[in-house]
Design a protein around this motif. Structure first.
Motif, PDB file in Angstrom:
ATOM      1  N   ALA A  98       0.830  -1.197   0.000  1.00  0.00           N
ATOM      2  CA  ALA A  98       0.000   0.000   0.000  1.00  0.00           C
ATOM      3  C   ALA A  98       0.867   1.250   0.000  1.00  0.00           C
ATOM      4  CB  ALA A  98      -0.908   0.000   1.213  1.00  0.00           C
ATOM      5  N   SER A  99       2.015   1.190   0.680  1.00  0.00           N
ATOM      6  CA  SER A  99       2.856   2.381   0.721  1.00  0.00           C
ATOM      7  C   SER A  99       4.152   2.217  -0.071  1.00  0.00           C
ATOM      8  CB  SER A  99       3.161   2.741   2.171  1.00  0.00           C
ATOM      9  OG  SER A  99       3.523   1.591   2.881  1.00  0.00           O
ATOM     10  N   ASN A 100       4.533   0.970  -0.388  1.00  0.00           N
ATOM     11  CA  ASN A 100       5.756   0.772  -1.168  1.00  0.00           C
ATOM     12  C   ASN A 100       5.413   0.005  -2.441  1.00  0.00           C
ATOM     13  OD1 ASN A 100       7.487   1.652   1.138  1.00  0.00           O
ATOM     14  ND2 ASN A 100       6.567  -0.176   2.001  1.00  0.00           N
ATOM     15  N   ASN A 101       4.821   0.686  -3.389  1.00  0.00           N
ATOM     16  CA  ASN A 101       4.343  -0.066  -4.543  1.00  0.00           C
ATOM     17  C   ASN A 101       5.126   0.205  -5.818  1.00  0.00           C
ATOM     18  OD1 ASN A 101       3.523   2.481  -4.952  1.00  0.00           O
ATOM     19  ND2 ASN A 101       1.362   2.022  -5.246  1.00  0.00           N
ATOM     20  N   SER A 102       6.307   0.775  -5.688  1.00  0.00           N
ATOM     21  CA  SER A 102       7.059   1.110  -6.897  1.00  0.00           C
ATOM     22  C   SER A 102       7.887  -0.079  -7.365  1.00  0.00           C
ATOM     23  CB  SER A 102       7.976   2.288  -6.601  1.00  0.00           C
ATOM     24  OG  SER A 102       8.957   1.879  -5.699  1.00  0.00           O
ATOM     25  N   GLU A 129      -1.342  -6.226   1.061  1.00  0.00           N
ATOM     26  CA  GLU A 129      -2.097  -5.387   0.123  1.00  0.00           C
ATOM     27  C   GLU A 129      -1.485  -5.473  -1.271  1.00  0.00           C
ATOM     28  OE1 GLU A 129      -4.814  -4.303   0.970  1.00  0.00           O
ATOM     29  OE2 GLU A 129      -4.699  -4.370   3.153  1.00  0.00           O
ATOM     30  N   VAL A 130      -1.286  -6.697  -1.726  1.00  0.00           N
ATOM     31  CA  VAL A 130      -0.548  -6.913  -2.968  1.00  0.00           C
ATOM     32  C   VAL A 130      -1.262  -6.298  -4.173  1.00  0.00           C
ATOM     33  CG1 VAL A 130      -1.580  -9.179  -3.373  1.00  0.00           C
ATOM     34  CG2 VAL A 130       0.668  -8.672  -4.303  1.00  0.00           C
ATOM     35  N   LEU A 133       0.191  -2.976  -5.807  1.00  0.00           N
ATOM     36  CA  LEU A 133       1.421  -2.856  -6.585  1.00  0.00           C
ATOM     37  C   LEU A 133       1.130  -2.189  -7.928  1.00  0.00           C
ATOM     38  CD1 LEU A 133       3.241  -6.294  -6.162  1.00  0.00           C
ATOM     39  CD2 LEU A 133       3.855  -4.105  -5.149  1.00  0.00           C
ATOM     40  N   SER A 134       2.051  -1.349  -8.382  1.00  0.00           N
ATOM     41  CA  SER A 134       1.861  -0.731  -9.696  1.00  0.00           C
ATOM     42  C   SER A 134       2.052  -1.806 -10.763  1.00  0.00           C
ATOM     43  CB  SER A 134       2.882   0.381  -9.887  1.00  0.00           C
ATOM     44  OG  SER A 134       4.169  -0.176  -9.889  1.00  0.00           O
ATOM     45  N   THR A 135       1.579  -1.512 -11.967  1.00  0.00           N
ATOM     46  CA  THR A 135       1.664  -2.517 -13.031  1.00  0.00           C
ATOM     47  C   THR A 135       3.106  -2.934 -13.264  1.00  0.00           C
ATOM     48  OG1 THR A 135      -0.111  -1.254 -14.004  1.00  0.00           O
ATOM     49  CG2 THR A 135       0.783  -3.040 -15.319  1.00  0.00           C
ATOM     50  N   ALA A 136       3.988  -1.943 -13.306  1.00  0.00           N
ATOM     51  CA  ALA A 136       5.395  -2.252 -13.533  1.00  0.00           C
ATOM     52  C   ALA A 136       5.931  -3.130 -12.413  1.00  0.00           C
ATOM     53  CB  ALA A 136       6.198  -0.958 -13.613  1.00  0.00           C
ATOM     54  N   ALA A 137       5.528  -2.808 -11.179  1.00  0.00           N
ATOM     55  CA  ALA A 137       5.989  -3.589 -10.039  1.00  0.00           C
ATOM     56  C   ALA A 137       5.447  -5.009 -10.115  1.00  0.00           C
ATOM     57  CB  ALA A 137       5.543  -2.924  -8.753  1.00  0.00           C
ATOM     58  N   PHE A 138       4.192  -5.107 -10.527  1.00  0.00           N
ATOM     59  CA  PHE A 138       3.563  -6.414 -10.695  1.00  0.00           C
ATOM     60  C   PHE A 138       4.387  -7.262 -11.657  1.00  0.00           C
ATOM     61  CE2 PHE A 138      -1.088  -6.435  -9.345  1.00  0.00           C
ATOM     62  CZ  PHE A 138      -0.948  -7.654  -8.702  1.00  0.00           C
ATOM     63  N   ASN A 139       4.761  -6.673 -12.791  1.00  0.00           N
ATOM     64  CA  ASN A 139       5.506  -7.408 -13.806  1.00  0.00           C
ATOM     65  C   ASN A 139       6.874  -7.842 -13.285  1.00  0.00           C
ATOM     66  OD1 ASN A 139       3.437  -7.269 -15.617  1.00  0.00           O
ATOM     67  ND2 ASN A 139       4.124  -5.315 -16.472  1.00  0.00           N
TER      68      ASN A 139
END
Ligand SMILES: [Zn+2]
Length: 602
Positions: A98-102, A129-130, A133-139
């Motif tokens: 939630a706070s570190n999603n980069s 809170e997975v 995650l941003s899309t890039a982070a998800f990838n």
């Protein structure tokens, strides 16, 4: 008080078997540990505060334990377990997405997966809170998730499963955590109360459990709050007071009165409830969920859906036996209509009153026109429709009606047991100009004569009995409105206010809880907020906050000022991690040093 630990932390379960309310799930996890058949990734889904992170931590500890018990639990004694319990294990990594999603956050974490654990068997990565995650982070994360090293186990937790990409879902073992039921929360609170030597009334715990709405963490933090407010003796009355909850008895009473068509009694009750500071709209919502509960209690099949304490359940069943099904359906429908119209209604109190009147007339026989009594409901319904249509009328007329109400309030109360019984002489003798003007201007078809007695009973409704008027006046003037207060009282009342904030402001409330107001230039209260968006949100309800503080601290002189923080000076680092982040922001050399030495961030 120095080493005071909040209950949610103090009583955080250490083993699977002490996790409350998730038996099926913890048994499965224990079996997986026992058999050694571990997946590489787990997804824990469920509402907030039901034990997802707690279970993830226990799981991480258990699979690294050196002497797992026959039951599949951690021993809590070996070196590994101890390091976990002390929070210094090197085999557990937690990331709050939630706070570190980069991407950077995830990349740093993924680097850790490449290094095998120095002690123990598995490195466990918990990503909370997975879905955030941003899309890039998800990838970036997906790459590791596809081919994780053998010593790595991921535990992903989320409150919003539907936001998780299918590519992730398909690679995880999925566990659905359930909401905590009220009886389970009550049992747990009892245990905590007993260990803390706090006296309690069971009904009081039941109120807390209902307020927590399925989350144990919330229940425990409300419990802490209440325990300090009640000073070690949690009573039903005090909990109602503290949490600003309307006692369920009021709802039982309204339904009982409605079944007997006692409109006036309901109006008197409504008035006393409003006089205590409860919102009329909330009352209707509360009554609606009460009626829903009665409906559930009506049928043995739906009885298990009733989430209340044992005592309450019995009361619901008793009331259910008195209520015809038709009454329940109709009442729900009427209250739903009220809910729909509530927002745009310019005279909310009248809307609520009319709603209650309609509810009270459901069981009134409609076909006994002969004796006259049956006619009134029909007339009232006509009146109701017309008044609803005329809602967007000039405000001063509404004000006129209200003024009339307060003037009328001083009159001696005449509580008619059958308010809808016509008293033809009554109405024409005391026509109310103000109300007449409302009806005249906007709905010319209504004639006072026609409305007759129902109308007078309507007017009688909001009339307050003399003792109530006195009481109300008393609360305004007699209660010293200039009490002194301390910073400590201020912070207690502030937290209590946050807890009482309505459901739709829950997010804001939890952020406000972290901000403590200060007395600056007594009795001015200053609130420093470190973020402009939050500031504007708070500004929207500033008036309410100020009024609440005035009321709860008993000082009318209080003013509230909001201030945007000067970020560098006032934003304090709360945890070691934040402190470190701040240091490293100020001095990039620190980060270089950390990387050089290969230090991990806990
Ligand atoms: Zn162990």
């Amino acid at each position: 008080m120095d080493n005071y630990i909040v209950s949610a932390r103090k009583y955080r379960p250490m083993t699977f078997s002490s996790v409350v309310g998730q038996e099926a799930l913890t048994t499965t996890l224990k079996n997986a540990v026992k058999s050694g058949k571990l997946a590489h990734a787990y997804l824990f889904c469920g509402p907030r505060g039901v034990g997802k992170t707690t279970c993830a931590r226990i799981f991480a500890k258990t699979i690294n334990c050196e002497h797992i018990t026959a039951d599949g639990e951690a021993c809590n004694e070996c070196g590994s377990c101890k390091s976990f319990n002390d929070g210094r294990s090197m085999n557990i990594f937690e990331l709050d997405a939630a706070s570190n999603n980069s991407v950077e956050n995830i990349k740093t974490l993924m680097e850790q997966t490449q290094i095998p654990p120095q002690t123990g068997r598995y490195k466990v990565f918990i990503i909370d809170e997975v879905h955030m995650l941003s899309t890039a982070a998800f990838n970036a994360f997906l790459k590791t998730l596809e081919e994780p090293p053998a010593h790595v186990i991921f535990i992903l937790a989320t409150t919003e499963k539907h936001k998780i990409l299918p590519t992730i879902l398909s690679r995880c073992q999925i566990y659905d955590f359930e909401r905590m039921t009220v009886p389970k929360i009550i049992d747990h609170l009892k245990m905590v109360a007993e260990r803390e030597n706090i006296a309690y009334e069971e009904e009081a715990l039941s109120v807390i459990a209902e307020k927590a709405d399925g989350g144990m963490r919330d229940a425990l933090s409300i419990f802490d709050q209440v325990a300090s407010y009640c000073q070690g003796n949690i009573t039903f009355q005090k909990v109602l007071e503290d949490l600003n909850v309307l006692a369920a008895d009021n709802y039982f009473r309204i339904v009982d009165l409605a079944l007997e068509n006692k409109v006036s009694d309901i109006m008197v009750l409504l008035n006393s409830i409003i006089a205590k500071g409860f919102d009329a709209g909330h009352l209707i919502n509360g009554l609606a969920s009460h009626v829903r509960n009665v409906m559930m209690a009506n049928d043995p099949q739906t009885l298990p859906l009733l989430e209340v304490s044992q005592q309450q359940r019995q009361k619901y069943q008793e009331q259910a036996q008195k209520c015809p099904k038709r009454f329940l359906y109709r009442a729900l429908k009427i209250m739903n209509e009220c809910d729909v119209n509530y927002r745009q209604s310019s005279n909310k109190r009248l809307l609520v009153e009319l709603t209650l009147i309609r509810v009270a007339q459901i069981t009134q026989p409609a076909d006994d026109d002969a004796d006259g009594a049956g006619r009134s409901p029909k007339r009232l319904k006509i009146l109701f429709k017309n008044i609803k249509k005329s809602q967007p009328k000039p405000a001063q007329q509404v004000a006129g009606v209200e003024k009339k109400e307060t003037v009328a309030a001083t009159a001696t109360p005449t509580v008619a047991t059958q308010p809808s019984t016509p008293q033809p002489t009554d109405a024409p003798q005391r026509p109310s100009k103000e109300i007449a003007s409302v009806t005249k201007s906007s709905t010319p078809r209504i004639k006072l004569k026609n409305i007759g007695t129902t109308f007078s009973s309507l007017r009688q409704g909001p009339k307050q009995p003399a003792y109530l008027v006195a009481q109300q006046a008393g609360t305004k003037t007699a209660a010293d409105s200039n009490k002194e207060f301390t910073e400590e009282q201020l912070s207690i009342q502030w937290t209590l206010m946050c807890n009482r904030m309505p459901q739709h402001l829950v997010g804001l409330a939890s952020r406000l809880k972290n901000i403590m107001p200060h007395i600056v230039d007594y009795p001015n209260i200053e609130v420093v907020i470190d973020n402009e968006i939050l500031l504007s949100q708070v500004n929207d309800i500033k008036g309410n906050i100020e009024a609440t503080m005035k009321k709860t601290l008993g000082n009318d002189q209080i003013t509230l000022s909001l201030k945007l923080a000067d970020i560098d000076s006032s934003r304090k680092a709360y945890t070691k991690r934040e402190l470190f982040d701040e240091l490293r922001r100020k001095n990039p050399a620190i980060e270089k040093l950390r990387l050089k030495l290969g230090l991990e961030l806990a």
